[in-house]
Motif scaffolding. Structure first.
Motif, PDB file in Angstrom:
ATOM      1  N   GLY A 111      -5.836   1.367  -0.631  1.00 34.25           N
ATOM      2  CA  GLY A 111      -5.051   2.441  -0.039  1.00 34.25           C
ATOM      3  C   GLY A 111      -5.229   3.741  -0.794  1.00 34.25           C
ATOM      4  N   GLY A 112      -5.218   3.663  -2.115  1.00 33.51           N
ATOM      5  CA  GLY A 112      -5.409   4.862  -2.927  1.00 33.51           C
ATOM      6  C   GLY A 112      -6.790   5.473  -2.747  1.00 33.51           C
ATOM      7  N   VAL A 113      -7.803   4.614  -2.714  1.00 28.89           N
ATOM      8  CA  VAL A 113      -9.181   5.106  -2.546  1.00 28.89           C
ATOM      9  C   VAL A 113      -9.363   5.734  -1.161  1.00 28.89           C
ATOM     10  N   ILE A 114      -8.920   5.022  -0.139  1.00 33.09           N
ATOM     11  CA  ILE A 114      -9.065   5.544   1.224  1.00 33.09           C
ATOM     12  C   ILE A 114      -8.271   6.834   1.382  1.00 33.09           C
ATOM     13  N   ALA A 115      -7.045   6.862   0.851  1.00 34.81           N
ATOM     14  CA  ALA A 115      -6.218   8.063   0.956  1.00 34.81           C
ATOM     15  C   ALA A 115      -6.854   9.248   0.242  1.00 34.81           C
ATOM     16  N   SER A 116      -7.465   9.009  -0.895  1.00 35.97           N
ATOM     17  CA  SER A 116      -8.079  10.116  -1.638  1.00 35.97           C
ATOM     18  C   SER A 116      -9.288  10.696  -0.915  1.00 35.97           C
ATOM     19  N   GLN A 117      -9.952   9.875  -0.108  1.00 39.28           N
ATOM     20  CA  GLN A 117     -11.147  10.339   0.591  1.00 39.28           C
ATOM     21  C   GLN A 117     -10.888  10.767   2.031  1.00 39.28           C
ATOM     22  N   HIS A 118      -9.893  10.120   2.676  1.00 39.70           N
ATOM     23  CA  HIS A 118      -9.693  10.358   4.108  1.00 39.70           C
ATOM     24  C   HIS A 118      -8.252  10.672   4.495  1.00 39.70           C
ATOM     25  N   GLY A 119      -7.348  10.676   3.549  1.00 41.46           N
ATOM     26  CA  GLY A 119      -5.944  10.952   3.819  1.00 41.46           C
ATOM     27  C   GLY A 119      -5.122   9.681   3.913  1.00 41.46           C
TER      28      GLY A 119
ATOM     29  N   TRP B 198      -4.303   2.957   8.759  1.00 38.64           N
ATOM     30  CA  TRP B 198      -5.129   2.523   9.893  1.00 38.64           C
ATOM     31  C   TRP B 198      -6.108   1.431   9.460  1.00 38.64           C
ATOM     32  N   ALA B 199      -6.690   1.602   8.281  1.00 41.95           N
ATOM     33  CA  ALA B 199      -7.639   0.599   7.776  1.00 41.95           C
ATOM     34  C   ALA B 199      -6.933  -0.725   7.499  1.00 41.95           C
ATOM     35  N   ALA B 200      -5.752  -0.654   6.911  1.00 40.45           N
ATOM     36  CA  ALA B 200      -5.009  -1.889   6.625  1.00 40.45           C
ATOM     37  C   ALA B 200      -4.616  -2.592   7.921  1.00 40.45           C
ATOM     38  N   GLY B 201      -4.206  -1.832   8.917  1.00 40.50           N
ATOM     39  CA  GLY B 201      -3.859  -2.423  10.205  1.00 40.50           C
ATOM     40  C   GLY B 201      -5.051  -3.074  10.871  1.00 40.50           C
ATOM     41  N   ALA B 202      -6.208  -2.451  10.760  1.00 46.05           N
ATOM     42  CA  ALA B 202      -7.433  -3.024  11.326  1.00 46.05           C
ATOM     43  C   ALA B 202      -7.791  -4.337  10.630  1.00 46.05           C
ATOM     44  N   ALA B 203      -7.553  -4.411   9.329  1.00 40.95           N
ATOM     45  CA  ALA B 203      -7.827  -5.654   8.601  1.00 40.95           C
ATOM     46  C   ALA B 203      -6.965  -6.794   9.140  1.00 40.95           C
TER      47      ALA B 203
ATOM     48  N   MET C 287       0.813  -1.186   0.000  1.00 41.67           N
ATOM     49  CA  MET C 287       0.000   0.000   0.000  1.00 41.67           C
ATOM     50  C   MET C 287       0.860   1.254   0.000  1.00 41.67           C
ATOM     51  N   LEU C 288       2.038   1.164   0.525  1.00 41.90           N
ATOM     52  CA  LEU C 288       2.909   2.327   0.608  1.00 41.90           C
ATOM     53  C   LEU C 288       3.047   3.035  -0.742  1.00 41.90           C
ATOM     54  N   ALA C 289       3.232   2.255  -1.799  1.00 45.18           N
ATOM     55  CA  ALA C 289       3.423   2.844  -3.127  1.00 45.18           C
ATOM     56  C   ALA C 289       2.224   3.688  -3.564  1.00 45.18           C
ATOM     57  N   ALA C 290       1.037   3.321  -3.108  1.00 43.96           N
ATOM     58  CA  ALA C 290      -0.174   4.041  -3.512  1.00 43.96           C
ATOM     59  C   ALA C 290      -0.275   5.416  -2.858  1.00 43.96           C
ATOM     60  N   VAL C 291       0.459   5.633  -1.771  1.00 40.12           N
ATOM     61  CA  VAL C 291       0.307   6.889  -1.030  1.00 40.12           C
ATOM     62  C   VAL C 291       1.631   7.638  -0.883  1.00 40.12           C
TER      63      VAL C 291
ATOM     64  N   LEU D 256      -4.672  -5.272  -3.874  1.00 40.87           N
ATOM     65  CA  LEU D 256      -5.800  -4.711  -3.129  1.00 40.87           C
ATOM     66  C   LEU D 256      -5.346  -3.563  -2.221  1.00 40.87           C
ATOM     67  N   GLY D 257      -4.147  -3.700  -1.662  1.00 39.56           N
ATOM     68  CA  GLY D 257      -3.594  -2.625  -0.842  1.00 39.56           C
ATOM     69  C   GLY D 257      -3.384  -1.354  -1.644  1.00 39.56           C
ATOM     70  N   TYR D 258      -2.891  -1.507  -2.876  1.00 45.48           N
ATOM     71  CA  TYR D 258      -2.715  -0.329  -3.734  1.00 45.48           C
ATOM     72  C   TYR D 258      -4.053   0.337  -4.022  1.00 45.48           C
ATOM     73  N   VAL D 259      -5.017  -0.475  -4.426  1.00 37.66           N
ATOM     74  CA  VAL D 259      -6.322   0.070  -4.804  1.00 37.66           C
ATOM     75  C   VAL D 259      -7.036   0.656  -3.586  1.00 37.66           C
TER      76      VAL D 259
END
Length: 166
Positions: A127-135, A141-146, A1-5, A122-125
């Motif tokens: 992560g990118g969607v969550i980051a675009s909407q919530h930072g 945080w979402a990935a850690g919760a998963a 996910m790092l690459a997506a953000v 899935l982390g890229y996708v």
């Protein structure tokens, strides 16, 4: 996910391109430095609990990545993520081999190895969607919760006897 953000992280933390590259390196160092340790432990202790502990560590490092406020804290948290992933990355194949008979083992391991790039994608996708909407922090945080959900599922599984399916 790092690459997506990377871009929002770079902008907020004012990191250079070299520092961004070091974040992935920190993960790999955490992973390869501890994989042999987990391999050793996996031969001597209950693998289920080592894998579960690794997922907890991975989740913790991922959540902490979302609270990092500078380069060095980000480096430390990415190394923790690598350490956690080394646990289940090095122990899971043997554990799976003891869960499945020889005739089904290759298929089970194929699913494990296919899940790795699928999870990354899935982390890229996500992560990118969550980051675009919530930072970008919320994506971690979402990935850690998963990961917590995965730990709960892991605990429900039984520890197979070593060599049970040989």
């Amino acid at each position: 996910m790092l690459a997506a953000v990377l871009t929002p992280i770079k902008n907020e933390l004012q990191l250079t391109d070299s520092q961004l590259g070091a974040l992935s390196t920190a993960f790999m160092i955490g992973y390869f430095a501890t994989s042999p340790i987990f391999g050793y432990l996996g031969d001597r202790f209950a693998r289920k609990w080592l894998i579960a502990a690794g997922v907890v560590i991975w989740s913790l490092g991922t959540v902490l990545t979302g609270v990092a406020h500078g380069f060095w804290s980000m480096i430390a948290f990415r190394a923790i993520v690598g350490l956690g992933e080394a646990s289940y990355g090095s122990i899971s194949p043997g554990w799976i081999a003891d869960l499945y008979p020889t005739a089904r083992r290759n298929n089970a391991l194929s699913i494990l190895y296919a899940a790795i790039p699928v999870g990354s994608a899935l982390g890229y996708v996500a992560g990118g969607v969550i980051a675009s909407q919530h930072g970008w922090r919320a994506a971690f945080w979402a990935a850690g919760a998963a990961g917590v959900v995965l730990v709960i599922g892991m605990i429900a599984l039984s520890e197979p006897k070593r060599g049970a399916m040989d």
